[in-house]
Design a protein around this motif. Sequence first.
Motif, PDB file in Angstrom:
ATOM      1  N   PHE A  64     -13.794   9.325 -13.841  1.00 29.54           N
ATOM      2  CA  PHE A  64     -12.581   8.767 -13.236  1.00 29.54           C
ATOM      3  C   PHE A  64     -12.338   9.360 -11.852  1.00 29.54           C
ATOM      4  N   LEU A  65     -12.486  10.679 -11.730  1.00 31.21           N
ATOM      5  CA  LEU A  65     -12.256  11.334 -10.442  1.00 31.21           C
ATOM      6  C   LEU A  65     -13.300  10.911  -9.409  1.00 31.21           C
ATOM      7  N   THR A  66     -14.543  10.736  -9.858  1.00 35.17           N
ATOM      8  CA  THR A  66     -15.600  10.288  -8.947  1.00 35.17           C
ATOM      9  C   THR A  66     -15.290   8.902  -8.402  1.00 35.17           C
ATOM     10  N   GLN A  67     -14.855   8.011  -9.277  1.00 36.47           N
ATOM     11  CA  GLN A  67     -14.519   6.659  -8.847  1.00 36.47           C
ATOM     12  C   GLN A  67     -13.275   6.647  -7.957  1.00 36.47           C
ATOM     13  N   LYS A  68     -12.290   7.474  -8.295  1.00 36.41           N
ATOM     14  CA  LYS A  68     -11.042   7.517  -7.531  1.00 36.41           C
ATOM     15  C   LYS A  68     -11.281   7.973  -6.094  1.00 36.41           C
ATOM     16  N   PHE A  69     -12.194   8.947  -5.927  1.00 33.18           N
ATOM     17  CA  PHE A  69     -12.433   9.522  -4.597  1.00 33.18           C
ATOM     18  C   PHE A  69     -13.786   9.094  -4.023  1.00 33.18           C
ATOM     19  N   SER A  70     -14.281   7.951  -4.473  1.00 32.01           N
ATOM     20  CA  SER A  70     -15.619   7.516  -4.070  1.00 32.01           C
ATOM     21  C   SER A  70     -15.727   7.173  -2.597  1.00 32.01           C
ATOM     22  N   ASN A  71     -14.586   6.962  -1.935  1.00 30.03           N
ATOM     23  CA  ASN A  71     -14.611   6.615  -0.511  1.00 30.03           C
ATOM     24  C   ASN A  71     -14.314   7.803   0.391  1.00 30.03           C
ATOM     25  N   SER A  72     -14.372   9.004  -0.180  1.00 30.10           N
ATOM     26  CA  SER A  72     -14.123  10.210   0.607  1.00 30.10           C
ATOM     27  C   SER A  72     -15.165  11.267   0.275  1.00 30.10           C
ATOM     28  N   ALA A  73     -15.124  12.366   1.010  1.00 29.22           N
ATOM     29  CA  ALA A  73     -16.073  13.458   0.773  1.00 29.22           C
ATOM     30  C   ALA A  73     -15.861  14.089  -0.600  1.00 29.22           C
ATOM     31  N   TRP A  74     -14.643  13.981  -1.126  1.00 28.72           N
ATOM     32  CA  TRP A  74     -14.387  14.503  -2.464  1.00 28.72           C
ATOM     33  C   TRP A  74     -15.255  13.813  -3.503  1.00 28.72           C
ATOM     34  N   GLY A  75     -15.595  12.565  -3.252  1.00 30.36           N
ATOM     35  CA  GLY A  75     -16.440  11.840  -4.183  1.00 30.36           C
ATOM     36  C   GLY A  75     -17.785  12.519  -4.386  1.00 30.36           C
ATOM     37  N   LEU A  76     -18.328  13.086  -3.312  1.00 32.04           N
ATOM     38  CA  LEU A  76     -19.602  13.800  -3.417  1.00 32.04           C
ATOM     39  C   LEU A  76     -19.463  15.034  -4.303  1.00 32.04           C
ATOM     40  N   LEU A  77     -18.339  15.741  -4.152  1.00 34.84           N
ATOM     41  CA  LEU A  77     -18.104  16.917  -4.992  1.00 34.84           C
ATOM     42  C   LEU A  77     -18.038  16.524  -6.458  1.00 34.84           C
TER      43      LEU A  77
END
Length: 222
Positions: A64-77
């Motif tokens: 869920f967190l990966t999908q939520k932040f998939s358009n930012s650098a957080w998505g990579l984390l």
Amino acid sequence: MSRVRVMRQPQVGVLQTNKVLRNTYALLAMTLLFSAFTAWLSMALNLPHPGLIVTLVGYFGLLFLTQKFSNSAWGLLFVFLLTGFMGMTLGPILSLYLKFIPNGHQIVMTALGGTGLIFLGMSGYALVSRRDFSFLGGFLFAGILVAFLAGLGAIFFHLPGLALAVSAMFMVLMAGLILFETSQIVHGGETNYILATVTLYVAIYNLFTSLLHILGFLAGDE
């Protein structure tokens, strides 16, 4: 000028698709290596399996967190946290095969090789044929949901035959998911390489564990 723009547009689309493909495969390779490292670390530290509930909560929470932040650098984390976590859950399973099953090394290597061949075959076919496999989306969603629920039933009611059937279902579904997701990238249906990476990683992970289960059963060790 309008003719120039019309002629250049397909080139822009191709360049964008190639960029997504390159980024997806590069990130997928890194996450697979990181997942292999965390699996090895889990085996080296002799960590126990976290259990079904922790695994599901960790997986769906990080997904869920990966999908939520998939358009930012957080998505990579979060994609590395997700794949690292899944590697940690895989370590105890591999330890079981390698330590307590006589031909465990051969089973693991065969499952690994089979997973690689299926991935290369499905993704290669989608890339070379350029066919649009978007029509598989509904079938795959329904099939994965049914297989997931059946897998939970096999665990809770201790039905080894059903568990084996679920592994076979997941093998077919994950092969189809690789074909579908690669086609989505090729035809512009998926433009986010983080989401594409997660989908392909999950397909590879489930394909490997399912093949591992089936091979172990056929070898008479389960």
